[in-house]
Design a protein around this motif. Sequence first.
Motif, PDB file in Angstrom:
ATOM      1  N   LYS A   7       0.832  -1.210   0.000  1.00 15.23           N
ATOM      2  CA  LYS A   7       0.000   0.000   0.000  1.00 15.23           C
ATOM      3  C   LYS A   7       0.866   1.259   0.000  1.00 15.23           C
ATOM      4  N   ASP A   8       1.931   1.256   0.798  1.00 11.30           N
ATOM      5  CA  ASP A   8       2.822   2.425   0.838  1.00 11.30           C
ATOM      6  C   ASP A   8       3.476   2.669  -0.520  1.00 11.30           C
ATOM      7  N   HIS A   9       3.783   1.578  -1.210  1.00  7.30           N
ATOM      8  CA  HIS A   9       4.377   1.706  -2.547  1.00  7.30           C
ATOM      9  C   HIS A   9       3.398   2.386  -3.509  1.00  7.30           C
ATOM     10  N   VAL A  10       2.148   1.957  -3.479  1.00 10.21           N
ATOM     11  CA  VAL A  10       1.134   2.540  -4.358  1.00 10.21           C
ATOM     12  C   VAL A  10       0.955   4.016  -4.045  1.00 10.21           C
ATOM     13  N   GLU A  11       0.901   4.366  -2.765  1.00 12.46           N
ATOM     14  CA  GLU A  11       0.756   5.772  -2.370  1.00 12.46           C
ATOM     15  C   GLU A  11       1.965   6.594  -2.806  1.00 12.46           C
ATOM     16  N   ALA A  12       3.162   6.037  -2.648  1.00 14.15           N
ATOM     17  CA  ALA A  12       4.375   6.742  -3.063  1.00 14.15           C
ATOM     18  C   ALA A  12       4.377   6.942  -4.580  1.00 14.15           C
ATOM     19  N   LEU A  13       3.961   5.905  -5.305  1.00 14.02           N
ATOM     20  CA  LEU A  13       3.907   6.004  -6.754  1.00 14.02           C
ATOM     21  C   LEU A  13       2.884   7.046  -7.196  1.00 14.02           C
ATOM     22  N   GLU A  14       1.735   7.095  -6.532  1.00 14.99           N
ATOM     23  CA  GLU A  14       0.719   8.107  -6.854  1.00 14.99           C
ATOM     24  C   GLU A  14       1.273   9.512  -6.629  1.00 14.99           C
ATOM     25  N   TYR A  19       4.081  14.414 -10.769  1.00 20.86           N
ATOM     26  CA  TYR A  19       5.118  15.174 -11.453  1.00 20.86           C
ATOM     27  C   TYR A  19       5.113  14.816 -12.940  1.00 20.86           C
ATOM     28  N   LEU A  20       4.708  15.779 -13.746  1.00 18.75           N
ATOM     29  CA  LEU A  20       4.596  15.587 -15.190  1.00 18.75           C
ATOM     30  C   LEU A  20       5.913  15.120 -15.789  1.00 18.75           C
ATOM     31  N   THR A  21       7.012  15.690 -15.343  1.00 17.56           N
ATOM     32  CA  THR A  21       8.310  15.318 -15.905  1.00 17.56           C
ATOM     33  C   THR A  21       8.602  13.841 -15.683  1.00 17.56           C
ATOM     34  N   ARG A  26       9.055   8.664 -18.157  1.00 16.18           N
ATOM     35  CA  ARG A  26       8.855   7.217 -18.063  1.00 16.18           C
ATOM     36  C   ARG A  26       8.211   6.690 -19.352  1.00 16.18           C
ATOM     37  N   ALA A  27       7.167   7.356 -19.819  1.00 15.16           N
ATOM     38  CA  ALA A  27       6.502   6.923 -21.051  1.00 15.16           C
ATOM     39  C   ALA A  27       7.451   7.030 -22.246  1.00 15.16           C
ATOM     40  N   ALA A  28       8.223   8.113 -22.317  1.00 19.35           N
ATOM     41  CA  ALA A  28       9.159   8.301 -23.437  1.00 19.35           C
ATOM     42  C   ALA A  28      10.239   7.217 -23.432  1.00 19.35           C
ATOM     43  N   ARG A  29      10.748   6.880 -22.252  1.00 17.86           N
ATOM     44  CA  ARG A  29      11.793   5.853 -22.184  1.00 17.86           C
ATOM     45  C   ARG A  29      11.234   4.483 -22.554  1.00 17.86           C
ATOM     46  N   LEU A  30      10.015   4.197 -22.132  1.00 15.18           N
ATOM     47  CA  LEU A  30       9.396   2.930 -22.518  1.00 15.18           C
ATOM     48  C   LEU A  30       9.157   2.884 -24.023  1.00 15.18           C
ATOM     49  N   LEU A  31       8.716   3.991 -24.597  1.00 10.31           N
ATOM     50  CA  LEU A  31       8.516   4.048 -26.047  1.00 10.31           C
ATOM     51  C   LEU A  31       9.848   3.907 -26.782  1.00 10.31           C
ATOM     52  N   ASP A  32      10.894   4.526 -26.246  1.00 11.65           N
ATOM     53  CA  ASP A  32      12.234   4.373 -26.834  1.00 11.65           C
ATOM     54  C   ASP A  32      12.670   2.907 -26.806  1.00 11.65           C
ATOM     55  N   ARG A  33      12.453   2.232 -25.671  1.00  9.41           N
ATOM     56  CA  ARG A  33      12.829   0.812 -25.570  1.00  9.41           C
ATOM     57  C   ARG A  33      12.034  -0.028 -26.562  1.00  9.41           C
TER      58      ARG A  33
END
Length: 178
Positions: A7-14, A19-21, A26-33
């Motif tokens: 649960k703490d992980h999910v809250e930290a991730l949220e 942060y838009l950056t 993250r999306a750009a790096r996944l698309l690059d991969r």
Amino acid sequence: MVESGGKDHVEALETLERYLTFRIARAARLLDRFTTQCLAGSGLNLTAYRVLLVLDIFGETTAANMGRLMVIDRAQISRTVAELVGAGLILTRPDPSSGRSRLLSLSEDGRARIGGIRPTVDEGQADVLQVLSVEERRALSSHLDALTAILATRLGEPEALPSGAVRPGEAVIADPAT
């Protein structure tokens, strides 16, 4: 320490995803991969593919213009262009409008290479985007263009403006329907 999956992980991730950056990087790096996987066996890395793609679409340009368009530093563009020239995929010639610049274009081998790999990358991109409806794809494109235009304008990088954006010095023509 926040444990993965709890649960703490999910809250930290949220919290982090506010942060838009972070989210865009993250999306750009996944698309690059993902795109790098599409390029497997082509002999091209992602930057080389993008340089060839730009030349395939624009026909001829300088490395400096390409760097501004792609928002890539000069050193990376220079290294990639040198590798592609050495591999016989790019041709160079003096730029008649500038004594120091060189115009870049695809060689026949470069045209064949990008022509061979472009359908695979296009198919991969279409496969990723198919999870979105046509309306969602249009919205995604529109929102990315808006964000890119805002940032390119604020950072003084007009070459990075999307195709539909008003460029400095251009008149804005009002839509008579509005």
